[in-house]
Design an enzyme around this catalytic site. Sequence first.
Site, mmCIF file in Angstrom:
data_model
loop_
_atom_site.group_PDB
_atom_site.id
_atom_site.type_symbol
_atom_site.label_atom_id
_atom_site.label_comp_id
_atom_site.label_asym_id
_atom_site.label_seq_id
_atom_site.Cartn_x
_atom_site.Cartn_y
_atom_site.Cartn_z
ATOM 1 N NE ARG A 152 -15.748 -16.178 -0.171
ATOM 2 C CZ ARG A 152 -14.987 -17.419 -0.232
ATOM 3 N NH1 ARG A 152 -14.644 -17.761 0.972
ATOM 4 N NH2 ARG A 152 -14.699 -17.828 -1.211
ATOM 5 C CG ASP A 153 -12.592 -8.702 -2.760
ATOM 6 O OD1 ASP A 153 -12.401 -7.936 -1.744
ATOM 7 O OD2 ASP A 153 -11.916 -8.697 -3.969
ATOM 8 C CB VAL A 154 -18.487 -5.613 -0.992
ATOM 9 C CG1 VAL A 154 -19.259 -4.186 -1.389
ATOM 10 C CG2 VAL A 154 -19.404 -6.549 -1.340
ATOM 11 C CB THR A 186 -9.653 -6.257 -0.020
ATOM 12 O OG1 THR A 186 -9.710 -6.861 -1.373
ATOM 13 C CG2 THR A 186 -8.878 -4.885 -0.400
#
Length: 222
Positions: A152-154, A186
């Site tokens: 969920r935040d690559v 992000t």
Amino acid sequence: MGSPDQHQFAVPGHELLRVLSDREQSKLFLGRGPEGGLVAVKLEQPRTAGRLEKILARYRKLQGLTARDGFIRILGFGALDDGWVWHSMPLADNLPGLAPLNSEDGLQHYTPLTLASWIIENGPASASQAATWGHRICLALGILHEAGLVHRDVKPSNLVFVNGDITLADYGLVGEPGSEADLIGTQGFIPLEGTSDPGADLFALGKTLYQAFSGKDPMEFP
């Protein structure tokens, strides 16, 4: 929020030497582990009792997964008395050109080498280099997804180099896939449908590789 004093946190078996990142919900420290070697120690915001158990269960599951290629390894984890959750990791490579870590100057100026900082230092990567990085991170994401988890935040700042190899890092937003749209993550790396399924991780990796080989901001994606 001001810079946290490392002395306010007593992480079992670890000595916190210096703050590397200070955010409202998380802190990253340069530290020494139980055997005296340098490590990174991350602390996440305090959790309620029920939420804390879920977070620790997630880290128990992640610890075994991160022993495999493509991940920055979770060396240890736990919870402090005030509810902060911590985990320790191998130290990422130092930004090239800085003093070595066996000196006081090196400890004071150590800066983790992330893909984001690599791009700033070197400019756009070649297509073949980006493909090599992408393949390694794809394999790691596949392991994560097979275990029923999504990152969920690559993004470039969450891919770090350890002994020259790119690795998936920052497990603060890892969770289970859900049916409802979730826009956590992000900006620039979040698909319209949110980050609640494995496809969102691949979308974010695609945007990350685009930034790596084009040098452009992800918001400029055509």
